[in-house]
Design an enzyme around this catalytic site. Structure first.
Site, PDB file in Angstrom:
ATOM      1  CG  ASP A  92      -6.843 -52.348  26.004  1.00 60.83           C
ATOM      2  OD1 ASP A  92      -5.844 -52.007  25.347  1.00 60.83           O
ATOM      3  OD2 ASP A  92      -6.879 -52.289  27.234  1.00 60.83           O
ATOM      4  CG  ASP A 265     -11.232 -57.776  29.924  1.00 62.62           C
ATOM      5  OD1 ASP A 265     -10.383 -57.002  30.421  1.00 62.62           O
ATOM      6  OD2 ASP A 265     -12.252 -57.358  29.334  1.00 62.62           O
ATOM      7  CB  CYS A 305      -5.246 -74.075  41.727  1.00 70.02           C
ATOM      8  SG  CYS A 305      -5.128 -73.396  43.395  1.00 70.02           S
TER       9      CYS A 305
END
Length: 368
Positions: A92, A265, A305
């Site tokens: 960013d 994000d 997971c």
């Protein structure tokens, strides 16, 4: 430096799939990008990120500029080498943190004077400085320096900020010394449609690699965010990637994809993991609550997971209650895996032209 191809568009809405080709590899879109603020995605190793399906992660210009600093990052050979991550990175501009974290700041046409949130030391970041930092970080995608206007903000303040962000964008483009990095412009304009339209048209007039939507999900009501998001994307090129900054809850990701967004994000999945909360296909689970003390089911019975395959809700609640750092690690692994898997399923639903049907199924299951 960047190639983008739209591969499938929904017949019902703007949702689409595509492929981003970057210096460090390909990225299938739409995609959620885990945030590695300080050259690390909280509680995760790079190998673990790859195992759960991370295609691209974020680095934060503001934090990396303050620590470890420019000298160390240069000597390390850039962010990928420093953290041993061989896949794409997006950085960013540092603008959001300058405005949200700094103890004191003064905005001028040249840039922003501010004091570090760490030790109060004085610093200055201009559009040129932001680009310099991102050049030596060596990210695949970098952001132009901008101001993210808070909510609420007056029309006049928002307009002045938006126009200054456009002027800063021109300076970023002129100053960029590395044609091998993709540069994205950021559309601002707050909650005002005419300012958003003007910002989008002027920003996308530049021949940049992609475009970001800033200034949303900053505290405004959800219905306002969704309306402005759909309004903004109609002014964005079809053949360039679209990035909605700072969203990471499942509902916001669905809304973003429906509006034609390719990338998103947020720190949300890792932050709530550290607070004992998991995301599942049946909603949020606050595992520190006593009701999970004897719950020997996995976090999510539909999840593959590591945490769900090996541990129970009761075990993770125990780890939280005794303040074991493994609790945060397991919940972080799960939450990131969940969102990456969700985006994979969203991509499949678009390819099968059943995105809105899948969205409804998910909302019904999640409890929205």
């Amino acid at each position: 430096m960047l190639e983008f191809k739209v591969e499938k568009t929904s017949s019902e809405c703007k949702a689409r799939t595509g492929t981003l080709k970057l210096n460090h590899g390909e990225v299938k879109t739409p995609i959620f990008m885990p945030v590695g603020t300080r050259a690390s995605v909280r509680a995760m190793t790079c190998d673990e990120l790859k195992e759960i399906g991370s295609q691209i992660i974020l680095g934060n210009t503001y934090h990396l500029y303050l620590r470890p600093g420019e000298e160390i990052m240069r000597e390390a050979g850039g962010l990928n080498k420093f953290m041993n991550w061989d896949k794409p990175i997006l950085t960013d501009s540092g603008g959001f943190q300058v405005f949200s974290l700094s103890r004191q700041r003064k905005i001028t046409e040249e840039g922003v004077h501010f004091r570090s949130h760490i030790d109060g030391s004085k610093h200055f970041i201009s559009p040129e400085k932001s680009i310099d930092i991102q050049n030596f970080l060596g990210s695949d995608i970098m952001m132009a320096f901008d101001e993210c206007v808070p909510y609420p903000a007056s029309y006049d303040y928002t307009k002045d900020s938006m126009l200054r962000t456009l002027r800063w964008l021109e300076r970023c483009i002129k100053h960029n010394k590395n044609d091998n990095q993709a540069l994205f412009g950021i559309i601002q304009g707050g909650m005002y449609k005419d300012l958003r339209k003007y910002s989008a048209e002027k920003t996308t007039a530049f021949d940049l690699s992609g475009f970001s939507i800033g200034g949303l999900s900053v505290g405004e009501p959800k219905d306002m965010m969704v309306e402005l998001l759909h309004y903004t994307t109609q002014f964005m090129p079809i053949n360039k990637p679209r990035y909605l900054m700072g969203v990471g809850s499942p509902d916001y990701l669905f809304e973003a994809v429906e509006a034609g967004v390719d990338m998103a994000d947020c720190v949300l999945p890792t932050r709530i993991a550290r607070n004992g909360t998991a995301i599942s296909y049946n909603g949020k689970l606050v595992l520190k609550n006593a009701k999970y003390r004897k719950d020997f089911r996995p976090i999510d019975e539909n999840c593959s997971c590591y945490a769900c395959k090996n541990h129970s809700r009761a075990y993770i609640r125990h780890l939280i209650s005794v303040n074991e750092i493994l609790a945060a690690r397991l919940l972080t692994i799960h939450n990131l895996y969940f969102l990456l898997d969700l985006m994979k399923n969203i991509r499949s639903s678009i390819e099968e032209d059943r995105f809105l049907e899948y969205k409804k199924e998910f909302y019904d299951s999640y409890g929205y």
